[in-house]
Design an enzyme around this catalytic site. Structure first.
Site, PDB file in Angstrom:
ATOM      1  N   TYR A 142      -1.033  -1.666  10.333  1.00 42.45           N
ATOM      2  CA  TYR A 142      -1.220  -1.752   8.871  1.00 42.45           C
ATOM      3  C   TYR A 142      -0.038  -1.091   8.166  1.00 42.45           C
ATOM      4  CZ  TYR A 142      -3.594  -1.131   4.312  1.00 42.45           C
ATOM      5  OH  TYR A 142      -3.945  -1.158   2.971  1.00 42.45           O
ATOM      6  N   SER A 184       0.843  -1.195   0.000  1.00 38.09           N
ATOM      7  CA  SER A 184       0.000   0.000   0.000  1.00 38.09           C
ATOM      8  C   SER A 184       0.875   1.240   0.000  1.00 38.09           C
ATOM      9  CB  SER A 184      -0.897   0.022   1.240  1.00 38.09           C
ATOM     10  OG  SER A 184      -1.581   1.262   1.315  1.00 38.09           O
TER      11      SER A 184
HETATM   12  N1  LIG Z   1      -8.816  -0.399  -0.886  1.00 36.30           N
HETATM   13  C1  LIG Z   1      -7.777   0.381  -0.702  1.00 36.30           C
HETATM   14  O1  LIG Z   1      -7.914   1.630  -0.612  1.00 36.30           O
HETATM   15  C2  LIG Z   1      -6.390  -0.211  -0.623  1.00 36.30           C
HETATM   16  C3  LIG Z   1      -5.303   0.647  -0.770  1.00 36.30           C
HETATM   17  C4  LIG Z   1      -4.019   0.117  -0.712  1.00 36.30           C
HETATM   18  C5  LIG Z   1      -3.844  -1.242  -0.520  1.00 36.30           C
HETATM   19  N2  LIG Z   1      -4.927  -2.045  -0.379  1.00 36.30           N
HETATM   20  C6  LIG Z   1      -4.683  -3.486  -0.196  1.00 36.30           C
HETATM   21  O2  LIG Z   1      -5.320  -4.196  -1.241  1.00 36.30           O
HETATM   22  C7  LIG Z   1      -5.581  -5.535  -0.824  1.00 36.30           C
HETATM   23  C8  LIG Z   1      -6.982  -5.946  -1.197  1.00 36.30           C
HETATM   24  O3  LIG Z   1      -7.921  -5.216  -0.420  1.00 36.30           O
HETATM   25  P1  LIG Z   1      -9.273  -4.626  -1.039  1.00 36.30           P
HETATM   26  O4  LIG Z   1      -9.027  -3.199  -1.318  1.00 36.30           O
HETATM   27  O5  LIG Z   1      -9.757  -5.493  -2.147  1.00 36.30           O
HETATM   28  O6  LIG Z   1     -10.230  -4.703   0.231  1.00 36.30           O
HETATM   29  P2  LIG Z   1     -11.463  -5.669   0.575  1.00 36.30           P
HETATM   30  O7  LIG Z   1     -11.701  -5.488   2.035  1.00 36.30           O
HETATM   31  O8  LIG Z   1     -12.586  -5.432  -0.349  1.00 36.30           O
HETATM   32  O9  LIG Z   1     -10.916  -7.143   0.274  1.00 36.30           O
HETATM   33  C9  LIG Z   1     -10.022  -7.810   1.129  1.00 36.30           C
HETATM   34  C10 LIG Z   1     -10.366  -9.296   1.100  1.00 36.30           C
HETATM   35  O10 LIG Z   1      -9.450 -10.001   1.944  1.00 36.30           O
HETATM   36  C11 LIG Z   1     -10.188 -10.948   2.704  1.00 36.30           C
HETATM   37  N3  LIG Z   1      -9.446 -11.262   3.934  1.00 36.30           N
HETATM   38  C12 LIG Z   1      -9.200 -10.445   4.984  1.00 36.30           C
HETATM   39  N4  LIG Z   1      -8.534 -11.083   5.956  1.00 36.30           N
HETATM   40  C13 LIG Z   1      -8.313 -12.333   5.501  1.00 36.30           C
HETATM   41  C14 LIG Z   1      -7.672 -13.464   6.056  1.00 36.30           C
HETATM   42  N5  LIG Z   1      -7.150 -13.434   7.287  1.00 36.30           N
HETATM   43  N6  LIG Z   1      -7.607 -14.601   5.316  1.00 36.30           N
HETATM   44  C15 LIG Z   1      -8.156 -14.653   4.063  1.00 36.30           C
HETATM   45  N7  LIG Z   1      -8.805 -13.612   3.498  1.00 36.30           N
HETATM   46  C16 LIG Z   1      -8.883 -12.464   4.213  1.00 36.30           C
HETATM   47  C17 LIG Z   1     -11.515 -10.257   2.977  1.00 36.30           C
HETATM   48  O11 LIG Z   1     -12.546 -11.153   3.353  1.00 36.30           O
HETATM   49  C18 LIG Z   1     -11.764  -9.587   1.620  1.00 36.30           C
HETATM   50  O12 LIG Z   1     -12.430 -10.448   0.739  1.00 36.30           O
HETATM   51  C19 LIG Z   1      -5.272  -5.557   0.677  1.00 36.30           C
HETATM   52  O13 LIG Z   1      -4.004  -6.119   0.886  1.00 36.30           O
HETATM   53  C20 LIG Z   1      -5.263  -4.092   1.042  1.00 36.30           C
HETATM   54  O14 LIG Z   1      -4.485  -3.821   2.179  1.00 36.30           O
HETATM   55  C21 LIG Z   1      -6.188  -1.566  -0.429  1.00 36.30           C
END
Ligand SMILES: NC(=O)c1ccc[n+]([C@@H]2O[C@H](COP(=O)([O-])OP(=O)(O)OC[C@H]3O[C@@H](n4cnc5c(N)ncnc54)[C@H](O)[C@@H]3O)[C@@H](O)[C@H]2O)c1
Length: 294
Positions: free
Chosen positions: A179, A155
């Site tokens: 985080y 991130s």
């Molecule tokens: N959305 C943002 O603004 C953003 C920005 C930078 C980085 N990210 C990163 O992107 C990645 C994807 O996140 P997203 O944006 O799709 O969010 P999201 O919350 O929609 O999806 C995350 C998914 O991970 C699953 N998950 C969480 N903990 C888990 C575990 N212990 N075991 C298995 N599955 C698990 C959740 O059920 C969900 O389906 C993450 O690593 C997040 O940190 C997101």
């Protein structure tokens, strides 16, 4: 015409929705079969719901709509045995793993009563969960040499002067700090694993998104961080979007999961056969915007 992922099998964590689902559908539409893994239950310190089993089944249906196969498995990335069982189940049905997207992540922003161990929850998923994912899949990847690719999601939140790692406000709590710390360590972790796996031909790269249009961003925790001038936990989506647009160099509030999936597809495909140990931002210019001028 052959797809860009023809003959590949991709193991994707956090595939129930958001970016993980976008990776699954995009890679399947280019010819990959998919092992889709998600926790499918909530984590108490995370103030927004995780994917449900129905969400994961929806991902499977979307993959199958492209004509590819999908094995959907409920597993928690914090528990290595569950991940190993997921990989074994996928391999038994689909034959192999060539590609890994260590994408699952949580942001446990304190919206109620912040607990010191929220830090641990973030690190357990966002760093240890990534390491577990790599650990259980590497044995499957090794025979594929340069056809194999690992893509880890970090991130840009961890790459800014006032990142979640140093955010002092109460709302971030120790979960926000965990985080930032975990995501910061993804960068050297990618470099280390890339060097260890390079003699085998296996590539390892990181992608580091800014605000992305998913549940992790669309919640009152994030909205309130962006609008400290408004009543905490009572911020409208458009009020958040105004601040988020100003935050980025390219004045847009967020990116789409499919935009991250395009970058991940490139890193997963053989088009990037010479690319390893890279940490690539997909951030509308936010990190450079925040740096002192050079
Ligand atoms: N959305 C943002 O603004 C953003 C920005 C930078 C980085 N990210 C990163 O992107 C990645 C994807 O996140 P997203 O944006 O799709 O969010 P999201 O919350 O929609 O999806 C995350 C998914 O991970 C699953 N998950 C969480 N903990 C888990 C575990 N212990 N075991 C298995 N599955 C698990 C959740 O059920 C969900 O389906 C993450 O690593 C997040 O940190 C997101």
């Amino acid at each position: 015409m052959a797809g860009r992922m023809e003959g590949k099998v991709s193991f994707i964590t956090g595939a129930g929705r958001g970016q993980g689902r976008a990776h699954a559908v995009k890679q399947a539409s280019e010819g990959a079969d998919i092992i889709a893994v998600d926790i499918c239950e909530d984590i108490p310190s995370v103030p927004y719901p995780m994917s449900s089993w129905e969400d994961l089944q929806e991902t499977k249906a979307l993959v199958e709509k492209t004509g590819r196969r999908c094995v959907a498995v409920k597993a928690d990335v914090r528990i290595r045995e569950q991940l190993k069982a997921a990989a074994d189940e996928g391999v038994a049905e689909l034959g192999t793993i060539t590609t890994v997207c260590a994408n699952a992540g949580v942001l446990p922003l304190a919206m109620g009563d912040p607990q010191p161990l929220d830090f641990q929850d973030a690190v357990d998923v966002d760093l240890i969960g990534v390491m577990n994912t790599v650990a259980v899949t590497v044995p499957h990847l090794l025979p594929h040499g340069r056809g194999a690719s690992i893509i880890i999601t970090g991130s840009t939140a961890a790459q800014q002067p006032h990142s979640f790692a140093s955010e002092p406000r109460q709302i971030m709590g120790s979960g926000g700090s965990g985080y930032g710390w975990a995501k910061m360590l993804i960068i050297p972790y990618v470099e280390h694993m890339a060097m260890h796996l390079a003699p085998h031909g296996v590539r390892v790269n990181g992608v580091h998104p800014t605000n992305c249009d998913t549940h992790l961003m669309h919640n009152q925790g994030i909205y309130s961080v962006f609008r400290p001038d408004l009543e905490t936990f009572n911020v409208a989506k458009e009020d958040f979007a105004v601040a988020a647009r100003h935050y980025h160099a390219i004045p847009e509030a967020w990116i789409a999961p499919e935009e991250v999936a395009d970058l991940v597809l490139y890193l997963a495909s053989d088009e990037s056969r010479a690319v390893t140990a890279e940490n690539i931002r997909i951030d509308l210019g936010v990190v450079v915007k925040g740096l002192p001028s050079r």
